[in-house]
Enzyme design. Structure first.
Site, PDB file in Angstrom:
ATOM      1  N   GLU A   1       8.123  12.454  14.429  1.00  0.00           N
ATOM      2  CA  GLU A   1       6.873  13.403  13.692  1.00  0.00           C
ATOM      3  C   GLU A   1       7.249  14.616  13.971  1.00  0.00           C
ATOM      4  O   GLU A   1       7.333  15.038  12.548  1.00  0.00           O
ATOM      5  CB  GLU A   1       6.209  12.570  14.136  1.00  0.00           C
ATOM      6  CG  GLU A   1       6.071  11.069  12.674  1.00  0.00           C
ATOM      7  CD  GLU A   1       4.465  10.315  13.383  1.00  0.00           C
ATOM      8  OE1 GLU A   1       3.984  10.370  13.925  1.00  0.00           O
ATOM      9  OE2 GLU A   1       5.214   8.711  12.900  1.00  0.00           O
TER      10      GLU A   1
ATOM     11  N   THR B   1      -6.717   1.089  12.117  1.00  0.00           N
ATOM     12  CA  THR B   1      -6.176   1.821  11.029  1.00  0.00           C
ATOM     13  C   THR B   1      -7.635   1.835  10.676  1.00  0.00           C
ATOM     14  O   THR B   1      -7.684   2.570   9.723  1.00  0.00           O
ATOM     15  CB  THR B   1      -4.856   0.990  10.751  1.00  0.00           C
ATOM     16  OG1 THR B   1      -4.208   0.849  11.738  1.00  0.00           O
ATOM     17  CG2 THR B   1      -4.494   1.640   9.279  1.00  0.00           C
TER      18      THR B   1
ATOM     19  N   ARG C   1     -11.982   8.067  13.416  1.00  0.00           N
ATOM     20  CA  ARG C   1     -12.613   7.224  12.299  1.00  0.00           C
ATOM     21  C   ARG C   1     -13.682   6.043  12.184  1.00  0.00           C
ATOM     22  O   ARG C   1     -14.179   6.107  11.096  1.00  0.00           O
ATOM     23  CB  ARG C   1     -10.404   5.841  12.019  1.00  0.00           C
ATOM     24  CG  ARG C   1      -9.285   6.767  11.981  1.00  0.00           C
ATOM     25  CD  ARG C   1      -8.651   5.340  12.202  1.00  0.00           C
ATOM     26  NE  ARG C   1      -7.432   6.503  11.216  1.00  0.00           N
ATOM     27  CZ  ARG C   1      -5.959   5.688  11.584  1.00  0.00           C
ATOM     28  NH1 ARG C   1      -5.722   4.897  12.651  1.00  0.00           N
ATOM     29  NH2 ARG C   1      -4.728   6.605  10.876  1.00  0.00           N
TER      30      ARG C   1
ATOM     31  N   PHE D   1       1.119  -0.992   0.102  1.00  0.00           N
ATOM     32  CA  PHE D   1      -0.188   0.021  -0.325  1.00  0.00           C
ATOM     33  C   PHE D   1       0.664   1.623   0.359  1.00  0.00           C
ATOM     34  O   PHE D   1       0.159   2.483  -0.268  1.00  0.00           O
ATOM     35  CB  PHE D   1      -1.039  -0.297   1.203  1.00  0.00           C
ATOM     36  CG  PHE D   1      -0.589  -0.125   2.119  1.00  0.00           C
ATOM     37  CD1 PHE D   1       0.181   1.112   2.832  1.00  0.00           C
ATOM     38  CD2 PHE D   1      -0.247  -1.103   3.304  1.00  0.00           C
ATOM     39  CE1 PHE D   1       0.808   1.331   4.350  1.00  0.00           C
ATOM     40  CE2 PHE D   1       0.158  -1.506   4.542  1.00  0.00           C
ATOM     41  CZ  PHE D   1       0.579  -0.003   4.966  1.00  0.00           C
TER      42      PHE D   1
ATOM     43  N   ARG E   1      -4.404   7.682  20.773  1.00  0.00           N
ATOM     44  CA  ARG E   1      -4.216   7.186  19.611  1.00  0.00           C
ATOM     45  C   ARG E   1      -6.866   5.835  19.615  1.00  0.00           C
ATOM     46  O   ARG E   1      -6.359   5.303  19.014  1.00  0.00           O
ATOM     47  CB  ARG E   1      -3.046   5.663  19.926  1.00  0.00           C
ATOM     48  CG  ARG E   1      -2.148   6.408  18.638  1.00  0.00           C
ATOM     49  CD  ARG E   1      -1.626   5.819  18.031  1.00  0.00           C
ATOM     50  NE  ARG E   1      -1.912   4.736  17.476  1.00  0.00           N
ATOM     51  CZ  ARG E   1      -1.489   4.239  15.928  1.00  0.00           C
ATOM     52  NH1 ARG E   1      -1.456   5.477  14.784  1.00  0.00           N
ATOM     53  NH2 ARG E   1      -1.742   2.855  15.553  1.00  0.00           N
TER      54      ARG E   1
ATOM     55  N   HIS F   1      -3.910  10.846  10.820  1.00  0.00           N
ATOM     56  CA  HIS F   1      -3.037  10.429  11.213  1.00  0.00           C
ATOM     57  C   HIS F   1      -2.495  11.141  12.674  1.00  0.00           C
ATOM     58  O   HIS F   1      -2.493  12.131  13.080  1.00  0.00           O
ATOM     59  CB  HIS F   1      -1.214  10.243  10.965  1.00  0.00           C
ATOM     60  CG  HIS F   1      -0.081  10.262  11.531  1.00  0.00           C
ATOM     61  ND1 HIS F   1       0.067   8.977  11.102  1.00  0.00           N
ATOM     62  CD2 HIS F   1       0.994  11.073  12.155  1.00  0.00           C
ATOM     63  CE1 HIS F   1       1.246   8.362  11.946  1.00  0.00           C
ATOM     64  NE2 HIS F   1       1.937   9.748  12.830  1.00  0.00           N
TER      65      HIS F   1
HETATM   66  P1  IDP Z   1      -2.538   3.442  11.158  1.00  0.00           P
HETATM   67  O1  IDP Z   1      -2.265   5.624  10.990  1.00  0.00           O
HETATM   68  O2  IDP Z   1      -3.179   3.325  12.778  1.00  0.00           O
HETATM   69  O3  IDP Z   1      -0.694   4.112  12.463  1.00  0.00           O
HETATM   70  P2  IDP Z   1      -0.683   1.972   9.592  1.00  0.00           P
HETATM   71  O4  IDP Z   1      -0.242   0.559  10.151  1.00  0.00           O
HETATM   72  O5  IDP Z   1       0.884   3.040  10.134  1.00  0.00           O
HETATM   73  O6  IDP Z   1      -1.713   2.326  10.756  1.00  0.00           O
HETATM   74  O7  IDP Z   1      -0.373   2.635   8.273  1.00  0.00           O
HETATM   75  C1  IDP Z   1      -0.310   3.705   8.443  1.00  0.00           C
HETATM   76  C2  IDP Z   1      -1.491   3.919   7.081  1.00  0.00           C
HETATM   77  O8  IDP Z   1      -1.203   3.748   5.739  1.00  0.00           O
HETATM   78  C3  IDP Z   1      -2.329   3.562   7.341  1.00  0.00           C
HETATM   79  O9  IDP Z   1      -3.350   4.929   8.329  1.00  0.00           O
HETATM   80  C4  IDP Z   1      -3.539   4.184   6.206  1.00  0.00           C
HETATM   81  O10 IDP Z   1      -3.405   5.412   5.706  1.00  0.00           O
HETATM   82  C5  IDP Z   1      -2.217   3.265   5.392  1.00  0.00           C
HETATM   83  N1  IDP Z   1      -2.340   2.099   5.633  1.00  0.00           N
HETATM   84  C6  IDP Z   1      -1.916   1.165   5.982  1.00  0.00           C
HETATM   85  N2  IDP Z   1      -2.666  -0.378   4.827  1.00  0.00           N
HETATM   86  C7  IDP Z   1      -3.476   0.110   4.832  1.00  0.00           C
HETATM   87  C8  IDP Z   1      -3.933  -0.895   4.090  1.00  0.00           C
HETATM   88  O11 IDP Z   1      -3.591  -1.990   4.002  1.00  0.00           O
HETATM   89  N3  IDP Z   1      -4.259  -0.484   2.364  1.00  0.00           N
HETATM   90  C9  IDP Z   1      -4.397   0.939   2.442  1.00  0.00           C
HETATM   91  N4  IDP Z   1      -3.162   1.228   2.972  1.00  0.00           N
HETATM   92  C10 IDP Z   1      -3.162   1.321   3.749  1.00  0.00           C
HETATM   93 MG    MG Z   2       1.315   4.493  12.508  1.00  0.00          MG
END
Ligand code: IDP
Ligand code: MG
Length: 151
Positions: A127, A92, A103, A57, A86, A116
Site C-alpha cells: 500500500e 472495522t 474508530r 459494499f 491496527r 485505514h
Molecule cells: P478494515 O478497514 O478494518 O481493514 P476491511 O474489511 O478491510 O476493514 O474493509 C475495508 C473497508 O471497507 C472498511 O474500512 C470500510 O470502509 C469498508 N467496509 C467493509 N465492510 C463494509 C460493510 O459491510 N459496509 C460498508 N463498508 C464496509
Molecule cells: Mg482491510
C-alpha cells in the site's frame, strides 16, 4: 522495521479530525516517514481495495474514499508495529469498536469509519508503494526521542 500505510478517510478530513488522529499516532511513538493530503482517484481506490472487489459494499467504498480529499501517511516502528496500529484503529465497524480506539472514539457506522491502516507488514509495503513515490518518503531520519521510546 515495519511500516503501515494510514489513510485518514474523507470523513476524518471533513470533520476536522486529522489533528487528533495524527496526534494519537505521534504520541504513541510511531515514526512518520511521509504525510500528505491528496485525492484518491477511482483507479487508485480500486487498486488499493482490490481484495474487496465483487463484495456488496465495494462500489460504496470506492465512492466514499474518492468523494473528498484524504490524508495519507506512512508510519514505521519495530516488529509488531502494524499489529499495534491496527489495535489503535479498532474494529472495522465503529459501532463495535472498543472505546479508546480511533474508530471507537470518533465513529458510529461502518461506512464512515474514518481511517485505514494496513493489516500486515506485507500490506504495509504494498500500500505504501501505491500511495507514495520513494522520493516522497523519509525512511531514515534521526529522531531525538528515539532512545526515549525504544530501549
Ligand atoms: P478494515 O478497514 O478494518 O481493514 P476491511 O474489511 O478491510 O476493514 O474493509 C475495508 C473497508 O471497507 C472498511 O474500512 C470500510 O470502509 C469498508 N467496509 C467493509 N465492510 C463494509 C460493510 O459491510 N459496509 C460498508 N463498508 C464496509
Ligand atoms: Mg482491510
Amino acid at each position: 522495521m515495519e511500516r503501515a500505510l494510514i489513510i485518514l478517510k474523507p470523513d476524518a478530513v471533513q470533520r476536522g479530525l486529522v489533528g487528533p488522529i495524527v496526534s494519537r499516532l505521534e504520541q504513541r511513538g510511531l515514526k512518520f516517514q511521509g504525510l500528505k493530503m491528496m485525492r484518491v482517484t477511482e483507479e487508485l481506490a480500486r487498486r488499493h481495495y482490490a481484495e474487496h472487489e465483487g463484495k456488496g459494499f465495494f462500489a460504496g467504498l470506492v465512492s466514499y474514499i474518492t468523494s473528498a480529499p484524504v490524508v495519507v501517511a506512512v508510519v514505521a516502528g519495530k516488529t509488531g508495529t502494524v499489529e499495534m496500529v491496527r489495535a489503535m484503529v479498532g474494529a472495522t465497524n465503529p459501532a463495535k469498536a472498543a472505546p479508546g480506539t480511533i474508530r471507537g472514539d470518533f465513529g458510529v457506522e461502518i461506512g464512515r469509519n474514518l481511517i485505514h491502516a494496513s493489516d500486515s507488514p506485507e500490506s504495509g509495503e504494498r500500500e505504501t508503494a501505491i500511495f507514495f513515490q520513494p522520493e516522497e518518503l523519509i525512511v531514515e531520519w534521526a529522531r531525538i526521542a528515539d532512545p526515549w521510546i525504544y530501549e
